[in-house]
Design an enzyme around this catalytic site. Structure first.
Site, mmCIF file in Angstrom:
data_model
loop_
_atom_site.group_PDB
_atom_site.id
_atom_site.type_symbol
_atom_site.label_atom_id
_atom_site.label_comp_id
_atom_site.label_asym_id
_atom_site.label_seq_id
_atom_site.Cartn_x
_atom_site.Cartn_y
_atom_site.Cartn_z
ATOM 1 N N ASP A 1 34.914 43.704 44.405
ATOM 2 C CA ASP A 1 35.271 42.475 43.707
ATOM 3 C C ASP A 1 36.744 42.487 43.316
ATOM 4 O O ASP A 1 37.176 43.319 42.525
ATOM 5 C CB ASP A 1 34.382 42.277 42.470
ATOM 6 C CG ASP A 1 32.912 42.160 42.841
ATOM 7 O OD1 ASP A 1 32.598 41.404 43.778
ATOM 8 O OD2 ASP A 1 32.082 42.831 42.197
ATOM 9 N N GLY B 1 33.134 36.946 39.230
ATOM 10 C CA GLY B 1 32.288 37.409 38.133
ATOM 11 C C GLY B 1 30.873 37.695 38.580
ATOM 12 O O GLY B 1 30.091 36.772 38.786
ATOM 13 N N TYR B 2 30.564 38.966 38.787
ATOM 14 C CA TYR B 2 29.212 39.418 39.159
ATOM 15 C C TYR B 2 28.710 38.715 40.418
ATOM 16 O O TYR B 2 27.580 38.218 40.468
ATOM 17 C CB TYR B 2 28.234 39.256 37.992
ATOM 18 C CG TYR B 2 28.659 40.030 36.765
ATOM 19 C CD1 TYR B 2 28.483 41.411 36.712
ATOM 20 C CD2 TYR B 2 29.263 39.391 35.697
ATOM 21 C CE1 TYR B 2 28.894 42.132 35.607
ATOM 22 C CE2 TYR B 2 29.673 40.113 34.579
ATOM 23 C CZ TYR B 2 29.483 41.481 34.542
ATOM 24 O OH TYR B 2 29.895 42.193 33.450
ATOM 25 N N ASP C 1 41.938 46.694 42.236
ATOM 26 C CA ASP C 1 42.616 45.631 41.495
ATOM 27 C C ASP C 1 42.674 45.899 39.995
ATOM 28 O O ASP C 1 43.154 45.068 39.235
ATOM 29 C CB ASP C 1 41.959 44.277 41.767
ATOM 30 C CG ASP C 1 40.550 44.185 41.219
ATOM 31 O OD1 ASP C 1 39.827 45.199 41.243
ATOM 32 O OD2 ASP C 1 40.151 43.094 40.780
ATOM 33 N N ASP D 1 37.049 37.756 43.109
ATOM 34 C CA ASP D 1 36.210 38.143 41.974
ATOM 35 C C ASP D 1 35.793 36.898 41.200
ATOM 36 O O ASP D 1 36.561 36.355 40.420
ATOM 37 C CB ASP D 1 36.961 39.108 41.065
ATOM 38 C CG ASP D 1 36.073 39.715 39.991
ATOM 39 O OD1 ASP D 1 34.913 39.274 39.838
ATOM 40 O OD2 ASP D 1 36.546 40.638 39.307
ATOM 41 N N ASP E 1 38.002 48.754 46.647
ATOM 42 C CA ASP E 1 37.157 48.178 45.609
ATOM 43 C C ASP E 1 36.606 46.881 46.193
ATOM 44 O O ASP E 1 37.231 46.284 47.071
ATOM 45 C CB ASP E 1 37.983 47.908 44.350
ATOM 46 C CG ASP E 1 37.162 47.277 43.245
ATOM 47 O OD1 ASP E 1 36.069 47.791 42.948
ATOM 48 O OD2 ASP E 1 37.610 46.259 42.696
#
Length: 168
Positions: free
Chosen positions: A11, A19-20, A126, A17, A9
């Protein structure tokens, strides 16, 4: 002979991560990711990133932004001797879309593109939806990279990416 892959994966596994994440200046690698990928390559695994990118579908960034960041990421991995074979992504916000995890579409596309023996593959995600998608696609070993303690269908929960290396 069929190939095997290490599915990641993005992010939360490849990068922190935030956020976007869609700009290179916000792209910070998770500790241990380059070493995990180098070891996987040494053991004959293709490294394939499978990622939901609903920020595209939400209008937060564009496919071009995603492509630029992907090229930045692949360049960083290549420079470290940890080449990423391919990146499969789903920009949809629709949980019913066959490619949006927890659905297995991205994994199945990779399997078809590279002739993968899915039972010989490994995935690291995650979130439980990453594990569900990999399991539905027939991935043999699935690791949840999380410090939580909620129930999981993963082969194992790992707190560091170094723990996954032992399973290669």
């Amino acid at each position: 002979m069929a190939s095997k892959a290490l599915f990641l994966d993005r992010d939360g596994v490849v990068n922190v991560d935030g956020g976007y994440v869609h700009r290179s200046e916000d792209f910070l690698l998770v500790p241990g990711i380059l070493e995990l990928c180098r070891k996987a390559r040494e053991k004959g695994y293709l490294v394939i990133v499978v990622t939901n990118q609903s920020g595209i579908g939400r209008g937060m960034f564009t496919e071009e932004d995603f492509t630029r960041l992907t090229e930045h990421m692949k360049g960083a991995f290549s420079a470290a001797g940890a080449e990423v074979t391919d990146v499969f992504h789903c920009p949809s916000v629709d949980d019913g879309h066959p490619d949006r995890k927890p659905n297995p579409g991205l994994f199945l596309k990779a399997a078809a593109a590279y002739g993968l023996d899915m039972a010989a593959c490994i995935s690291v995600g995650d979130r439980e939806r990453d594990i569900q998608a990999a399991f539905a696609a027939g991935v043999g070993r699935n690791f949840l990279f999380s410090c939580g303690d909620a129930p999981t269908g993963a082969t194992a929960r790992v707190k560091t990416l170094d723990e996954v290396t032992a399973w290669l």
